[in-house]
Design a protein around this motif. Sequence first.
Motif, PDB file in Angstrom:
ATOM      1  N   ILE A 113      11.770  -6.287 -11.401  1.00  0.00           N
ATOM      2  CA  ILE A 113      12.114  -5.924 -10.023  1.00  0.00           C
ATOM      3  C   ILE A 113      10.929  -5.179  -9.411  1.00  0.00           C
ATOM      4  CG2 ILE A 113      13.806  -4.761  -8.551  1.00  0.00           C
ATOM      5  CD1 ILE A 113      15.223  -6.689 -10.411  1.00  0.00           C
ATOM      6  N   PRO A 114      10.356  -5.712  -8.345  1.00  0.00           N
ATOM      7  CA  PRO A 114       9.148  -5.083  -7.789  1.00  0.00           C
ATOM      8  C   PRO A 114       9.431  -3.722  -7.158  1.00  0.00           C
ATOM      9  CG  PRO A 114       9.883  -6.844  -6.337  1.00  0.00           C
ATOM     10  CD  PRO A 114      10.769  -6.881  -7.552  1.00  0.00           C
ATOM     11  N   GLY A 115       8.411  -2.875  -7.181  1.00  0.00           N
ATOM     12  CA  GLY A 115       8.550  -1.539  -6.578  1.00  0.00           C
ATOM     13  C   GLY A 115       7.320  -1.210  -5.752  1.00  0.00           C
ATOM     14  N   ILE A 116       7.417  -0.150  -4.987  1.00  0.00           N
ATOM     15  CA  ILE A 116       6.264   0.302  -4.192  1.00  0.00           C
ATOM     16  C   ILE A 116       5.335   1.068  -5.119  1.00  0.00           C
ATOM     17  CG2 ILE A 116       5.562   1.846  -2.324  1.00  0.00           C
ATOM     18  CD1 ILE A 116       8.178   1.143  -0.921  1.00  0.00           C
ATOM     19  N   SER A 117       4.144   0.542  -5.284  1.00  0.00           N
ATOM     20  CA  SER A 117       3.189   1.161  -6.200  1.00  0.00           C
ATOM     21  C   SER A 117       2.545   2.390  -5.548  1.00  0.00           C
ATOM     22  CB  SER A 117       2.118   0.121  -6.559  1.00  0.00           C
ATOM     23  OG  SER A 117       1.309   0.602  -7.594  1.00  0.00           O
ATOM     24  N   ALA A 118       1.975   3.249  -6.395  1.00  0.00           N
ATOM     25  CA  ALA A 118       1.356   4.481  -5.891  1.00  0.00           C
ATOM     26  C   ALA A 118       0.299   4.176  -4.832  1.00  0.00           C
ATOM     27  CB  ALA A 118       0.735   5.262  -7.042  1.00  0.00           C
ATOM     28  N   VAL A 119      -0.407   3.063  -4.995  1.00  0.00           N
ATOM     29  CA  VAL A 119      -1.468   2.760  -4.031  1.00  0.00           C
ATOM     30  C   VAL A 119      -0.881   2.498  -2.642  1.00  0.00           C
ATOM     31  CG1 VAL A 119      -1.629   0.232  -4.395  1.00  0.00           C
ATOM     32  CG2 VAL A 119      -3.654   1.524  -3.761  1.00  0.00           C
ATOM     33  N   ASN A 120       0.285   1.859  -2.586  1.00  0.00           N
ATOM     34  CA  ASN A 120       0.918   1.585  -1.294  1.00  0.00           C
ATOM     35  C   ASN A 120       1.439   2.874  -0.674  1.00  0.00           C
ATOM     36  OD1 ASN A 120       2.139  -0.879  -3.309  1.00  0.00           O
ATOM     37  ND2 ASN A 120       0.761  -1.401  -1.643  1.00  0.00           N
ATOM     38  N   ALA A 121       2.026   3.703  -1.519  1.00  0.00           N
ATOM     39  CA  ALA A 121       2.563   4.977  -1.036  1.00  0.00           C
ATOM     40  C   ALA A 121       1.425   5.854  -0.512  1.00  0.00           C
ATOM     41  CB  ALA A 121       3.295   5.683  -2.179  1.00  0.00           C
ATOM     42  N   ALA A 122       0.351   5.942  -1.281  1.00  0.00           N
ATOM     43  CA  ALA A 122      -0.785   6.786  -0.881  1.00  0.00           C
ATOM     44  C   ALA A 122      -1.403   6.250   0.409  1.00  0.00           C
ATOM     45  CB  ALA A 122      -1.825   6.833  -2.000  1.00  0.00           C
ATOM     46  N   ALA A 123      -1.535   4.935   0.504  1.00  0.00           N
ATOM     47  CA  ALA A 123      -2.163   4.340   1.687  1.00  0.00           C
ATOM     48  C   ALA A 123      -1.355   4.664   2.942  1.00  0.00           C
ATOM     49  CB  ALA A 123      -2.290   2.831   1.518  1.00  0.00           C
ATOM     50  N   ALA A 124      -0.037   4.570   2.838  1.00  0.00           N
ATOM     51  CA  ALA A 124       0.799   4.843   4.015  1.00  0.00           C
ATOM     52  C   ALA A 124       0.622   6.292   4.466  1.00  0.00           C
ATOM     53  CB  ALA A 124       2.261   4.556   3.690  1.00  0.00           C
ATOM     54  N   LEU A 125       0.535   7.206   3.496  1.00  0.00           N
ATOM     55  CA  LEU A 125       0.390   8.621   3.846  1.00  0.00           C
ATOM     56  C   LEU A 125      -0.987   8.918   4.429  1.00  0.00           C
ATOM     57  CD1 LEU A 125       2.157  10.121   0.705  1.00  0.00           C
ATOM     58  CD2 LEU A 125       3.009  10.201   3.063  1.00  0.00           C
ATOM     59  N   LEU A 126      -1.959   8.086   4.065  1.00  0.00           N
ATOM     60  CA  LEU A 126      -3.337   8.341   4.509  1.00  0.00           C
ATOM     61  C   LEU A 126      -3.681   7.629   5.811  1.00  0.00           C
ATOM     62  CD1 LEU A 126      -5.131   8.094   1.040  1.00  0.00           C
ATOM     63  CD2 LEU A 126      -5.034  10.125   2.502  1.00  0.00           C
ATOM     64  N   GLY A 127      -2.822   6.741   6.296  1.00  0.00           N
ATOM     65  CA  GLY A 127      -3.147   5.991   7.505  1.00  0.00           C
ATOM     66  C   GLY A 127      -3.160   4.513   7.181  1.00  0.00           C
ATOM     67  N   ALA A 128      -4.350   3.910   7.175  1.00  0.00           N
ATOM     68  CA  ALA A 128      -4.444   2.469   6.881  1.00  0.00           C
ATOM     69  C   ALA A 128      -5.756   2.155   6.151  1.00  0.00           C
ATOM     70  CB  ALA A 128      -4.343   1.677   8.173  1.00  0.00           C
ATOM     71  N   PRO A 129      -5.906   2.735   4.958  1.00  0.00           N
ATOM     72  CA  PRO A 129      -7.199   2.535   4.257  1.00  0.00           C
ATOM     73  C   PRO A 129      -7.340   1.185   3.556  1.00  0.00           C
ATOM     74  CG  PRO A 129      -5.768   3.957   2.962  1.00  0.00           C
ATOM     75  CD  PRO A 129      -5.047   3.697   4.249  1.00  0.00           C
ATOM     76  N   LEU A 130      -6.240   0.444   3.364  1.00  0.00           N
ATOM     77  CA  LEU A 130      -6.333  -0.787   2.558  1.00  0.00           C
ATOM     78  C   LEU A 130      -6.313  -2.048   3.418  1.00  0.00           C
ATOM     79  CD1 LEU A 130      -3.747   0.068  -0.285  1.00  0.00           C
ATOM     80  CD2 LEU A 130      -6.165   0.677  -0.163  1.00  0.00           C
ATOM     81  N   MET A 131      -6.752  -1.924   4.661  1.00  0.00           N
ATOM     82  CA  MET A 131      -6.645  -3.054   5.586  1.00  0.00           C
ATOM     83  C   MET A 131      -7.564  -4.214   5.247  1.00  0.00           C
ATOM     84  SD  MET A 131      -4.418  -2.987   7.972  1.00  0.00           S
ATOM     85  CE  MET A 131      -5.121  -4.054   9.214  1.00  0.00           C
ATOM     86  N   ASN A 132      -8.561  -3.942   4.443  1.00  0.00           N
ATOM     87  CA  ASN A 132      -9.456  -5.021   4.027  1.00  0.00           C
ATOM     88  C   ASN A 132      -9.450  -5.083   2.503  1.00  0.00           C
ATOM     89  OD1 ASN A 132     -11.408  -7.060   4.286  1.00  0.00           O
ATOM     90  ND2 ASN A 132     -12.151  -6.094   6.165  1.00  0.00           N
ATOM     91  N   ASP A 133     -10.303  -5.872   1.905  1.00  0.00           N
ATOM     92  CA  ASP A 133     -10.224  -6.060   0.446  1.00  0.00           C
ATOM     93  C   ASP A 133     -10.365  -4.739  -0.319  1.00  0.00           C
ATOM     94  OD1 ASP A 133     -10.008  -8.690   1.073  1.00  0.00           O
ATOM     95  OD2 ASP A 133     -12.084  -9.189   0.610  1.00  0.00           O
ATOM     96  N   TYR A 134      -9.489  -4.581  -1.297  1.00  0.00           N
ATOM     97  CA  TYR A 134      -9.549  -3.367  -2.097  1.00  0.00           C
ATOM     98  C   TYR A 134      -9.255  -3.716  -3.552  1.00  0.00           C
ATOM     99  CZ  TYR A 134      -4.428  -3.122  -2.558  1.00  0.00           C
ATOM    100  OH  TYR A 134      -3.114  -3.392  -2.855  1.00  0.00           O
TER     101      TYR A 134
END
Length: 255
Positions: A113-134
């Motif tokens: 069952i998929p979950g929200i990974s730490a990277v997604n959670a952190a990105a949302a709190l930081l703004g939009a840092p993952l908008m391009n390749d990461y």
Amino acid sequence: MGTIRHLFIVGIGPGSAELMTKQAQLAIEKSEVIVGYRTYIDLILPYIQGKEVVATGMTKEIERAEIAIDLAKKGKKVAVISSGDAGVYGMAGLIYEMIAAREEKISVQIEVIPGISAVNAAAALLGAPLMNDYCTISLSDLLTPWEQIEKRIRLAADADFVIALYNPKSKKRILPIQKTQEILLQYRSVDTPVGIVKNAYRDDQEVIVTTLGEMLHHEMNMVTTIIIGSSDTFKFDQKIVTPRGYQNKYSLTER
Ligand code: SAH
């Protein structure tokens, strides 16, 4: 031949109940036994009342996987809990590996069952840092040799990926993050935006926006995710944003 009819491997998200999916809740509800790392079991206490719980300590992943496989083989309905997404440095791969490695052939019905990974959670709190390749890199050298981690940091830096660091630092493991900063500074400026997110969506959440030059002045621990900007990432209003490239296609100001 053994059979496993009911084994859920559940990503419960970064911590708060709101960020656990409905499907994760249902999988837990449908299970008789919940297997997990103690801290994560504590995060889902409201959902597991009256269920059998097998909680073990950190670094006991193999033990947990074995217990879960054996209970499921006995016909129990089992849910294994992972933080974030179970397939991102989590329990899903380990369980598959262990079943694949067993001599006895086991017919399995596993549902991840998929979950929200730490990277997604952190990105949302930081703004939009993952908008391009990461990419994500775990700095833990318990399971991956440091030379390999170092090579990945170097190549990711050279390719100008935004880099998310999992497991950046523990009490005993402080050199890798220093070395990482040193390598990244060979490719990126000291002003590169960096976000440090501690305890995302848990009590004591902390979100820091800093730079590659200054990042080590902040405390980090094993519940910290760090996002290092690419050469395009910029700071805006205490957030960090990586442009997607729209500015090359459209004028963003003439609207
Ligand atoms: N399966 C998990 C990752 C497990 S590795 C996931 O998908 O998120 C453990 C690492 O995840 C930690 O060292 C930290 O880097 C990160 N992490 C997990 N939960 C976090 C949280 N709530 N806030 C910040 N980082 C977190």
